[in-house]
Scaffold this motif. Sequence first.
Motif, short mmCIF file in Angstrom:
data_model
loop_
_atom_site.label_atom_id
_atom_site.label_comp_id
_atom_site.label_asym_id
_atom_site.label_seq_id
_atom_site.Cartn_x
_atom_site.Cartn_y
_atom_site.Cartn_z
N ASP A 65 0.80 -0.73 -0.01
CA ASP A 65 -0.08 -0.27 0.12
C ASP A 65 1.06 1.46 0.31
O ASP A 65 1.46 1.67 0.96
N TYR A 66 0.81 2.26 -1.18
CA TYR A 66 1.93 3.62 -0.90
C TYR A 66 1.00 4.40 -0.09
O TYR A 66 -0.04 4.76 0.11
N ALA A 67 1.79 4.95 0.79
CA ALA A 67 1.71 5.30 2.06
C ALA A 67 2.53 6.65 2.11
O ALA A 67 3.50 7.38 2.85
N GLY A 68 3.42 6.45 0.35
CA GLY A 68 4.09 8.45 0.61
C GLY A 68 5.49 7.17 0.36
O GLY A 68 6.04 6.62 0.28
N LYS A 96 8.69 7.16 1.75
CA LYS A 96 9.12 6.09 2.33
C LYS A 96 8.44 4.72 1.72
O LYS A 96 9.35 3.26 2.52
N SER A 97 7.23 4.51 2.20
CA SER A 97 6.82 3.45 1.35
C SER A 97 7.13 2.94 0.35
O SER A 97 7.26 1.65 0.67
N ARG A 115 5.23 9.87 -9.09
CA ARG A 115 5.59 9.20 -7.63
C ARG A 115 6.96 9.08 -7.41
O ARG A 115 7.26 8.41 -5.86
N SER A 118 -2.81 -1.17 -4.46
CA SER A 118 -2.68 0.02 -3.21
C SER A 118 -4.34 1.01 -2.99
O SER A 118 -4.61 0.82 -4.51
N LYS A 119 -4.28 0.71 -2.05
CA LYS A 119 -5.87 1.67 -1.57
C LYS A 119 -5.80 3.38 -1.72
O LYS A 119 -6.45 3.36 -2.43
N ALA A 120 -4.40 3.43 -2.11
CA ALA A 120 -4.02 4.70 -3.06
C ALA A 120 -3.85 4.36 -4.52
O ALA A 120 -2.05 3.99 -4.20
#
Length: 264
Positions: free
Chosen positions: A132-135, A137-138, A154, A211-213
Amino acid sequence: MPNFLVILLLLVLMPLSLNAKEEGKRIHTAEKVYVYIYHLKPPYIEQLELETGLYFELVELFNRFQSKYQFVAQFVPRKRLNRQIANNTLDGMILGVHPVWFKDKQKTKFFWTRPLLHDQDEFISHIKKPFDYAGKKSLYEKNIGGVRGYHYFRVAPVLKAGKAKLTPTSSELQLLEMLIKQRLDLAVISRATLNYYFILHPHWRDLVYFSKAPHEQYYRALLSPTSLESQFNIIEGLFDQEAFLAALEGLKIKYGFRSEVVHK
């Protein structure tokens, strides 16, 4: 009696023949306008040599609902289009693009139609190792798959910083195959292309995690140089025809586009 049937058949076919001749005459005499396409991936382009896929059928719609111009779809690599734009020699329209991709966010350099299609690029991973993408750092320490030559905004800063690895492929199909074989941690691929391959390989759908995002959501429109204002206005005017909008909706349904994207 046989002679009567022959005469009757000729009378029936004569109007069809005349209509075909009139259509052929219209196509021959109408001014040609090139509509350039460069996304060499399904469903937008299925088989380039056979001119099959969504983009080719969309250009056919442009011709079906107006008769002043003959719009002709033609594949041109993005780099060549960039050179033409830089040299101010672009002599056709570009289909399936977004203002941001051509540094025209304010829509002042080119004419832009209303959106034709909506799509989004997904972060996908194998179901056994979901991501899951979270910025930024992920993405660290990840082996990321992408098509060679594509820009993933990104992902790019993380790669530039040396915090992740990029594994380039030649196509979306190869990208998806590598992910299925767990040779990548994650990949970026458009939902429309995923839907196309899921129809061909239904079992792949159960192996892919979304990914949710997503990576990016966007619409696709048609770009026109200002030198083709008259031709542009003809296409923009099609959006005011209910019959054209209905045909466009039917085309989107045919190629698996949906108004909403649902993640797992």
